[in-house]
Design a protein around this motif. Structure first.
Motif, PDB file in Angstrom:
ATOM      1  N   MET A  94       5.758  82.068 -11.982  1.00 64.16           N
ATOM      2  CA  MET A  94       4.793  81.039 -11.599  1.00 64.16           C
ATOM      3  C   MET A  94       4.940  79.840 -12.526  1.00 64.16           C
ATOM      4  O   MET A  94       4.990  79.994 -13.747  1.00 64.16           O
ATOM      5  CB  MET A  94       3.363  81.590 -11.672  1.00 64.16           C
ATOM      6  CG  MET A  94       2.295  80.567 -11.304  1.00 64.16           C
ATOM      7  SD  MET A  94       0.637  81.113 -11.657  1.00 64.16           S
ATOM      8  CE  MET A  94       0.529  82.576 -10.643  1.00 64.16           C
ATOM      9  N   SER A  95       4.991  78.639 -11.967  1.00 67.76           N
ATOM     10  CA  SER A  95       5.139  77.443 -12.778  1.00 67.76           C
ATOM     11  C   SER A  95       3.782  76.950 -13.262  1.00 67.76           C
ATOM     12  O   SER A  95       2.747  77.198 -12.634  1.00 67.76           O
ATOM     13  CB  SER A  95       5.828  76.341 -11.976  1.00 67.76           C
ATOM     14  OG  SER A  95       5.000  75.922 -10.906  1.00 67.76           O
ATOM     15  N   ALA A  96       3.793  76.224 -14.375  1.00 69.44           N
ATOM     16  CA  ALA A  96       2.563  75.683 -14.929  1.00 69.44           C
ATOM     17  C   ALA A  96       1.925  74.672 -13.985  1.00 69.44           C
ATOM     18  O   ALA A  96       0.695  74.536 -13.941  1.00 69.44           O
ATOM     19  CB  ALA A  96       2.853  75.043 -16.282  1.00 69.44           C
ATOM     20  N   SER A  97       2.755  73.951 -13.203  1.00 66.29           N
ATOM     21  CA  SER A  97       2.210  72.929 -12.309  1.00 66.29           C
ATOM     22  C   SER A  97       1.261  73.525 -11.280  1.00 66.29           C
ATOM     23  O   SER A  97       0.259  72.900 -10.911  1.00 66.29           O
ATOM     24  CB  SER A  97       3.354  72.192 -11.612  1.00 66.29           C
ATOM     25  OG  SER A  97       4.158  73.086 -10.852  1.00 66.29           O
ATOM     26  N   VAL A  98       1.555  74.729 -10.793  1.00 62.07           N
ATOM     27  CA  VAL A  98       0.681  75.368  -9.812  1.00 62.07           C
ATOM     28  C   VAL A  98      -0.666  75.696 -10.441  1.00 62.07           C
ATOM     29  O   VAL A  98      -1.727  75.446  -9.855  1.00 62.07           O
ATOM     30  CB  VAL A  98       1.342  76.653  -9.265  1.00 62.07           C
ATOM     31  CG1 VAL A  98       0.426  77.344  -8.272  1.00 62.07           C
ATOM     32  CG2 VAL A  98       2.667  76.320  -8.594  1.00 62.07           C
ATOM     33  N   VAL A  99      -0.643  76.263 -11.652  1.00 60.28           N
ATOM     34  CA  VAL A  99      -1.884  76.636 -12.329  1.00 60.28           C
ATOM     35  C   VAL A  99      -2.729  75.403 -12.607  1.00 60.28           C
ATOM     36  O   VAL A  99      -3.952  75.395 -12.352  1.00 60.28           O
ATOM     37  CB  VAL A  99      -1.575  77.399 -13.628  1.00 60.28           C
ATOM     38  CG1 VAL A  99      -2.874  77.730 -14.363  1.00 60.28           C
ATOM     39  CG2 VAL A  99      -0.796  78.669 -13.340  1.00 60.28           C
ATOM     40  N   TYR A 100      -2.128  74.333 -13.104  1.00 60.74           N
ATOM     41  CA  TYR A 100      -2.899  73.137 -13.443  1.00 60.74           C
ATOM     42  C   TYR A 100      -3.413  72.428 -12.196  1.00 60.74           C
ATOM     43  O   TYR A 100      -4.507  71.842 -12.210  1.00 60.74           O
ATOM     44  CB  TYR A 100      -2.058  72.200 -14.302  1.00 60.74           C
ATOM     45  CG  TYR A 100      -1.868  72.719 -15.710  1.00 60.74           C
ATOM     46  CD1 TYR A 100      -2.961  72.892 -16.555  1.00 60.74           C
ATOM     47  CD2 TYR A 100      -0.606  73.061 -16.186  1.00 60.74           C
ATOM     48  CE1 TYR A 100      -2.802  73.383 -17.841  1.00 60.74           C
ATOM     49  CE2 TYR A 100      -0.434  73.556 -17.472  1.00 60.74           C
ATOM     50  CZ  TYR A 100      -1.540  73.716 -18.302  1.00 60.74           C
ATOM     51  OH  TYR A 100      -1.379  74.216 -19.565  1.00 60.74           O
ATOM     52  N   LEU A 101      -2.641  72.471 -11.120  1.00 66.58           N
ATOM     53  CA  LEU A 101      -3.123  71.885  -9.871  1.00 66.58           C
ATOM     54  C   LEU A 101      -4.355  72.634  -9.370  1.00 66.58           C
ATOM     55  O   LEU A 101      -5.361  72.019  -8.995  1.00 66.58           O
ATOM     56  CB  LEU A 101      -2.014  71.919  -8.814  1.00 66.58           C
ATOM     57  CG  LEU A 101      -2.406  71.476  -7.391  1.00 66.58           C
ATOM     58  CD1 LEU A 101      -2.917  70.043  -7.390  1.00 66.58           C
ATOM     59  CD2 LEU A 101      -1.224  71.622  -6.443  1.00 66.58           C
ATOM     60  N   TYR A 102      -4.293  73.955  -9.382  1.00 58.06           N
ATOM     61  CA  TYR A 102      -5.443  74.736  -8.917  1.00 58.06           C
ATOM     62  C   TYR A 102      -6.613  74.598  -9.878  1.00 58.06           C
ATOM     63  O   TYR A 102      -7.774  74.625  -9.457  1.00 58.06           O
ATOM     64  CB  TYR A 102      -5.040  76.198  -8.732  1.00 58.06           C
ATOM     65  CG  TYR A 102      -6.042  76.986  -7.915  1.00 58.06           C
ATOM     66  CD1 TYR A 102      -6.609  76.447  -6.770  1.00 58.06           C
ATOM     67  CD2 TYR A 102      -6.420  78.266  -8.291  1.00 58.06           C
ATOM     68  CE1 TYR A 102      -7.530  77.154  -6.017  1.00 58.06           C
ATOM     69  CE2 TYR A 102      -7.337  78.985  -7.549  1.00 58.06           C
ATOM     70  CZ  TYR A 102      -7.890  78.419  -6.416  1.00 58.06           C
ATOM     71  OH  TYR A 102      -8.807  79.131  -5.682  1.00 58.06           O
ATOM     72  N   ARG A 103      -6.342  74.473 -11.170  1.00 55.59           N
ATOM     73  CA  ARG A 103      -7.420  74.230 -12.128  1.00 55.59           C
ATOM     74  C   ARG A 103      -8.185  72.965 -11.773  1.00 55.59           C
ATOM     75  O   ARG A 103      -9.427  72.931 -11.800  1.00 55.59           O
ATOM     76  CB  ARG A 103      -6.847  74.101 -13.540  1.00 55.59           C
ATOM     77  CG  ARG A 103      -7.902  73.811 -14.617  1.00 55.59           C
ATOM     78  CD  ARG A 103      -7.292  73.138 -15.822  1.00 55.59           C
ATOM     79  NE  ARG A 103      -6.732  71.817 -15.497  1.00 55.59           N
ATOM     80  CZ  ARG A 103      -6.094  71.070 -16.367  1.00 55.59           C
ATOM     81  NH1 ARG A 103      -5.914  71.490 -17.618  1.00 55.59           N
ATOM     82  NH2 ARG A 103      -5.611  69.889 -16.003  1.00 55.59           N
TER      83      ARG A 103
END
Length: 360
Positions: A1-10
């Motif tokens: 999982m990339s960090a961009s996905v986590v930060y986007l959902y955050r």
């Protein structure tokens, strides 16, 4: 999982659950996405999916602190979640489903859900030990949960509350629902007494025969609990083991509308063996389970919305579905689409593209 996905959902969570702090929204976002990838709610498998946040041991401890932390106001978060879900899913009538589920002999949960596309999205819940029922009893508990989500339903033209026999046979509960301006459609035991309009008192269960439907308007129910004016609806299908015996204050609803209550059973199956494997959870402390249910509810809504969106935008089914016919439920479809696009490194594109459909 990339960090961009986590930060986007955050960032999405911070928009719709504004009471979360920035660190809390980051952990909740990672928790939900890791749960979707692991397809279980146990912390270790989830932590192993979140290597971008650290080692599995480090991430597991962060998830544990999220579940045990005392700074989350669950009632506020449930109200905010209800606003998000209702604004996304309700057009016209809103059907609320009330039921209790359990985690073996360890935990019980009373849940109010919104009926949605053959499933039920949790809006408010209360976890408690089997031998420590909340103060005030079942009626106070259910009315409190309905009170919690009521602001989200302001402006909805029609709200119907449905529940099974174990919950829906209290006149005090039904009166509380009616005072709010909502309707109820509740299944009751066959032993309930009815006082018909012509003054005759009968046993509800004796009025309905196999293969027939029956109704009585302007009658009264619940002799022992205090007569309550309502409509009585009975329906007994030929292939059913017993009749549906229902009471309602809605002037037009029919017995077949009660079939929507079965969607909650399908949702409980999704949260357990069909999705998050909650039946294997070892989070038994009620306060910790309250927070775990928040994660499961948010992740469940996300995957259902992704599944619905993927049905409409069929190009995202590439690599997931074979043939034109979809053989999976919305949850399973959402999980497969999400998992595939995460594996090919385009999970952020999936979330970004579906934001217009899912998150407004």
């Amino acid at each position: 999982m990339s960090a961009s996905v986590v930060y986007l959902y955050r960032d999405i969570l911070r928009q719709y659950l504004p009471s979360l702090s920035k660190p809390q929204s980051l952990v909740l976002a990672a928790f939900c996405l890791g749960m979707a990838l692991a397809q279980r709610c146990n912390l270790r498998p989830i932590a192993e999916q979140l290597h971008i946040l650290g080692t599995a041991n480090t991430v597991e401890r962060r998830l544990q602190r999220f579940l045990s932390g005392g700074k989350l106001c669950l009632s506020t978060l449930q109200r905010q979640l209800a606003h998000w879900v209702v604004s996304r899913c309700v057009q016209g009538r809103a059907v609320l489903l009330v039921d209790e589920t359990c985690l073996g002999n360890h935990l019980r949960v009373m849940v109010v859900c919104l009926a949605y596309r053959g499933r039920a999205l949790p809006l408010a819940w209360e976890c408690y030990l089997p031998d420590q029922y909340p103060a005030g009893g079942q009626v106070a508990l259910v009315l409190g949960l309905l009170e919690r989500i009521a602001p989200a339903l302001q402006g909805v033209p029609e709200v119907v509350v449905e529940a099974d026999r174990g919950i829906g046979c209290s006149p005090r509960l039904l009166e509380g629902i009616a005072r709010r301006g909502w309707y109820y459609l509740m299944r009751v035991p066959s032993s309930v007494r009815l006082l018909l309009e012509e003054g005759r008192e009968v046993c509800f269960g004796e009025q309905v025969r196999r293969g027939e439907c029956w109704q009585a308007s302007g009658c009264y129910a619940f002799k022992k609990g205090g007569w309550l004016r309502c409509r009585a609806l009975g329906c007994w299908r030929v292939d059913a083991g017993e009749a549906w015996l229902l009471v309602t204050n809605h002037p037009q609803v029919e017995a077949w509308h009660y079939a929507q209550r079965m969607w909650q059973e399908l949702a409980f199956r999704d949260l357990k063996s069909g999705g998050w494997q909650w039946q294997r959870s070892r989070v038994w402390h009620p306060a910790h389970a309250q927070r775990l249910w928040l994660v499961m509810a948010v992740a469940y809504a996300l995957m259902l919305w992704l599944g619905e969106w993927a049905q409409q935008e069929r190009q995202w089914l590439r690599g997931v579905q074979r043939g034109a016919q979809c053989r999976w439920s919305l949850l399973q479809l959402g999980l497969r689409v999400f998992g595939y696009w995460m594996r090919v490194g385009a999970g952020w594109r999936l979330l970004l593209c579906c934001m217009g459909s899912c998150f407004v």
